[in-house]
Enzyme design. Structure first.
Site, short mmCIF file in Angstrom:
data_model
loop_
_atom_site.label_atom_id
_atom_site.label_comp_id
_atom_site.label_asym_id
_atom_site.label_seq_id
_atom_site.Cartn_x
_atom_site.Cartn_y
_atom_site.Cartn_z
NE ARG A 290 11.89 72.74 -50.67
CZ ARG A 290 12.28 72.16 -51.84
NH1 ARG A 290 13.32 73.11 -52.15
NH2 ARG A 290 11.82 71.25 -52.56
CG ASN B 106 14.30 70.79 -48.58
OD1 ASN B 106 13.42 71.31 -47.93
ND2 ASN B 106 13.89 69.86 -49.59
#
Length: 92
Positions: free
Chosen positions: A19, A37
């Site tokens: 990320r 996520n």
């Protein structure tokens, strides 16, 4: 012309800095959106940008922006609303 896409990314994409590395790529290219996520182990990305730049970003995601990550599957869905975000953020 601004476009918006949702990317569902599968593979080794959680617990490897995916990320945060995605955010670095997005910031470098001027892409707006979010990365988060998901409970199933995937990562969901909303990305908004100029068409050519967006294609560069998608290519970087497919190649995994994290050296420890590995993308096995990417599902891309076009979105109608390009005004969703003002910057790129890591959420979730």
């Amino acid at each position: 012309m601004q476009k918006a896409v949702q990317l569902e990314v599968y593979g080794r994409v959680q617990g490897v800095g995916f990320r945060w590395m995605t955010k670095l790529v997005a910031d470098k290219l001027g892409i707006k959106g979010t990365v988060a996520n998901q409970a199933d182990g995937s990562v969901k990305i909303i990305a908004i940008g100029e068409s050519a730049t967006l294609q560069q970003f998608i290519g970087a995601v497919k190649a995994s922006p994290s050296p420890s990550g590995h993308v096995t599957k990417l599902i891309q869905t076009e979105l109608a609303d390009v005004s969703l975000c003002r910057k790129f953020s890591v959420v979730g």
